[in-house]
Design a protein around this motif. Structure first.
Motif, short mmCIF file in Angstrom:
data_model
loop_
_atom_site.label_atom_id
_atom_site.label_comp_id
_atom_site.label_asym_id
_atom_site.label_seq_id
_atom_site.Cartn_x
_atom_site.Cartn_y
_atom_site.Cartn_z
N ARG A 157 0.87 -1.27 0.13
CA ARG A 157 -0.18 0.09 0.14
C ARG A 157 0.85 1.18 0.03
O ARG A 157 0.70 2.15 -0.89
CB ARG A 157 -0.99 -0.04 1.05
N GLY A 158 1.83 1.20 0.96
CA GLY A 158 2.61 2.51 0.98
C GLY A 158 3.64 2.78 -0.03
O GLY A 158 4.11 4.10 -0.19
N TYR A 159 3.97 1.79 -0.51
CA TYR A 159 5.30 1.96 -1.58
C TYR A 159 4.74 1.69 -3.08
O TYR A 159 4.78 2.70 -3.93
CB TYR A 159 6.38 1.19 -1.18
N VAL A 160 4.32 0.55 -3.28
CA VAL A 160 3.86 0.16 -4.74
C VAL A 160 2.65 0.97 -5.13
O VAL A 160 2.45 1.67 -6.07
CB VAL A 160 3.81 -1.40 -4.81
N GLU A 161 1.58 0.73 -4.62
CA GLU A 161 0.16 1.39 -4.78
C GLU A 161 0.27 2.95 -4.75
O GLU A 161 -0.03 3.63 -5.58
CB GLU A 161 -0.83 0.91 -3.86
N ALA A 162 0.96 3.52 -3.88
CA ALA A 162 1.16 4.83 -3.42
C ALA A 162 2.09 5.61 -4.48
O ALA A 162 1.60 6.53 -5.22
CB ALA A 162 1.52 4.97 -2.15
N GLY A 163 2.91 4.75 -4.81
CA GLY A 163 3.82 5.16 -5.88
C GLY A 163 3.26 5.35 -7.30
O GLY A 163 3.56 6.14 -8.16
N ALA A 164 2.64 4.20 -7.38
CA ALA A 164 2.11 4.20 -8.76
C ALA A 164 0.75 5.32 -9.19
O ALA A 164 0.75 5.85 -10.02
CB ALA A 164 1.47 2.69 -8.83
N ARG A 165 0.16 5.53 -8.04
CA ARG A 165 -0.98 6.33 -8.05
C ARG A 165 -0.25 7.77 -8.02
O ARG A 165 -0.70 8.95 -8.86
CB ARG A 165 -1.86 6.25 -6.99
N ARG A 166 0.75 8.08 -7.47
CA ARG A 166 1.47 9.33 -7.41
C ARG A 166 2.02 9.57 -8.79
O ARG A 166 1.92 10.80 -9.49
CB ARG A 166 2.56 9.51 -6.32
N LEU A 167 2.54 8.62 -9.59
CA LEU A 167 3.32 8.78 -10.83
C LEU A 167 2.46 8.83 -12.04
O LEU A 167 2.60 9.38 -13.04
CB LEU A 167 4.26 7.67 -10.95
N GLY A 168 1.27 8.19 -11.87
CA GLY A 168 0.42 8.00 -12.98
C GLY A 168 -0.73 9.08 -13.14
O GLY A 168 -1.24 9.17 -12.18
N ALA A 169 -0.95 9.64 -14.34
CA ALA A 169 -1.96 10.76 -14.21
C ALA A 169 -3.39 10.03 -14.49
O ALA A 169 -4.27 10.67 -14.22
CB ALA A 169 -1.53 11.60 -15.46
N ASP A 170 -3.46 8.76 -15.00
CA ASP A 170 -4.61 8.23 -15.42
C ASP A 170 -4.58 6.76 -15.00
O ASP A 170 -3.33 6.10 -14.66
CB ASP A 170 -5.06 8.23 -16.76
N PRO A 171 -5.41 5.81 -15.01
CA PRO A 171 -5.38 4.42 -14.56
C PRO A 171 -4.55 3.77 -15.37
O PRO A 171 -3.68 2.89 -14.95
CB PRO A 171 -7.14 3.84 -14.77
N GLU A 172 -4.41 3.88 -16.55
CA GLU A 172 -3.62 3.16 -17.65
C GLU A 172 -2.12 3.45 -16.95
O GLU A 172 -1.02 2.62 -17.14
CB GLU A 172 -3.76 3.33 -18.75
N GLU A 173 -1.73 4.67 -16.87
CA GLU A 173 -0.46 5.25 -16.49
C GLU A 173 -0.21 4.58 -15.23
O GLU A 173 1.12 4.26 -14.89
CB GLU A 173 -0.26 6.75 -16.57
N ARG A 174 -1.12 4.50 -14.24
CA ARG A 174 -0.85 4.22 -12.94
C ARG A 174 -0.47 2.70 -13.02
O ARG A 174 0.37 2.08 -12.16
CB ARG A 174 -1.92 4.37 -12.09
N LEU A 175 -1.22 1.86 -13.87
CA LEU A 175 -0.73 0.61 -14.06
C LEU A 175 0.55 0.24 -14.72
O LEU A 175 1.56 -0.42 -13.95
CB LEU A 175 -1.77 -0.27 -14.91
N LEU A 176 1.14 1.22 -15.51
CA LEU A 176 2.38 0.86 -16.02
C LEU A 176 3.40 1.60 -15.01
O LEU A 176 4.32 1.10 -15.08
CB LEU A 176 2.56 1.84 -17.35
N ALA A 177 2.94 2.60 -14.14
CA ALA A 177 3.85 3.30 -13.18
C ALA A 177 4.47 2.03 -12.08
O ALA A 177 5.42 2.33 -11.29
CB ALA A 177 3.19 4.32 -12.51
N VAL A 178 3.50 1.03 -11.95
CA VAL A 178 4.07 0.04 -11.12
C VAL A 178 5.52 -0.47 -11.42
O VAL A 178 6.43 -0.41 -10.48
CB VAL A 178 2.88 -1.13 -11.05
N PHE A 179 5.87 -0.48 -12.62
CA PHE A 179 7.03 -0.83 -13.09
C PHE A 179 8.15 0.18 -12.79
O PHE A 179 9.30 -0.18 -12.82
CB PHE A 179 6.82 -1.61 -14.17
N ASP A 180 7.65 1.50 -13.09
CA ASP A 180 8.60 2.60 -12.81
C ASP A 180 9.11 2.59 -11.18
O ASP A 180 10.11 2.86 -10.77
CB ASP A 180 7.83 3.68 -12.83
N VAL A 181 7.92 2.24 -10.30
CA VAL A 181 8.33 1.89 -9.04
C VAL A 181 9.19 0.88 -8.85
O VAL A 181 10.29 0.89 -7.94
CB VAL A 181 7.00 1.83 -8.23
N PHE A 182 8.94 -0.28 -9.59
CA PHE A 182 9.94 -1.37 -9.21
C PHE A 182 11.22 -1.15 -9.91
O PHE A 182 12.09 -1.36 -9.23
CB PHE A 182 9.31 -2.63 -10.01
#
Length: 214
Positions: A70-95
């Motif tokens: 919750r605090g690292y992967v999900e929060a990071g993806a939601r912070r980096l992505g401007a829309d849902p698709e970008e948030r999904l892809l941002a999971v790998f930016d966090v990784f």
């Protein structure tokens, strides 16, 4: 001076010590006596807060979900992505950032599952925590209007887990490789023109049988 509550302070010290040890070395390699020594508490204090080692490991897994899922992967993806698709892809930016850190410690849920086995209570707890990750992925896929979100989340999770294993092998580009495959997966799950995004959901696999679904 601020009021001090020793029992709560001791519990937190025990849990933080266990978190560091279990994350790095696994479960069986870490004994209760080592946790007691490193957290500087009496044996009675540990067992008053955590009646068994399994109880302590369950608390560690819950803390891991709170802190990492919750605090690292999900929060990071939601912070980096401007829309849902970008948030999904941002999971790998966090990784990608995580894989390059000196404290990269792979996936604790997979580690515990493989170490303890899926029939063990700790293995079952790990499977539940892995399902919680997929629930986040399904939610993001639904927000993005993708179809067959159950199968999508399972496929996406395979990319996540696979990239973690590759990073553990030393491949620091693993997240970038997985992200390219993830883009193709999104394309496959876009609804066709005029198709309801929920179409095909009835074809999603149903968990069952004797083995785990992770």
């Amino acid at each position: 001076m601020p009021a001090v509550r020793p029992p709560a302070q001791a519990r937190e010290r025990i849990l933080e010590t266990a978190y560091e040890l279990f994350s790095r070395r696994g479960i069986r390699a870490v004994g209760v006596d080592e946790v007691i020594a490193r957290s500087r508490v009496a044996k009675a204090t540990l067992y008053r807060n955590f009646p068994s080692k399994d109880t302590l490991v369950l608390a560690f897994l819950e803390r891991r979900e709170e802190r990492w899922t919750r605090g690292y992967v999900e929060a990071g993806a939601r912070r980096l992505g401007a829309d849902p698709e970008e948030r999904l892809l941002a999971v790998f930016d966090v990784f990608d950032e995580w894989f390059r850190r000196p404290d990269f410690d792979a996936c604790a849920f997979v580690n515990v599952l493989l170490e303890m086995g899926w029939e063990h209570p700790l293995g079952k707890a790990s499977i539940a925590h892995l399902e919680n990750i997929r629930a986040i992925l399904r939610s993001l896929a639904e927000e993005a209007g993708l179809r067959d979100t159950e199968n999508f989340a399972r496929s996406w999770h395979i990319l996540m887990k696979g990239s973690i294993i590759s990073a553990a092998e030393g491949d620091t580009e693993a997240a970038r490789r997985a992200q390219e495959m993830a883009r193709m997966l999104i394309e496959r799950h876009r609804p066709a023109d005029g198709e309801d995004a929920s179409a095909g959901a009835e074809d999603a696999p149903i968990a069952g049988g004797d083995g785990p679904v992770v």
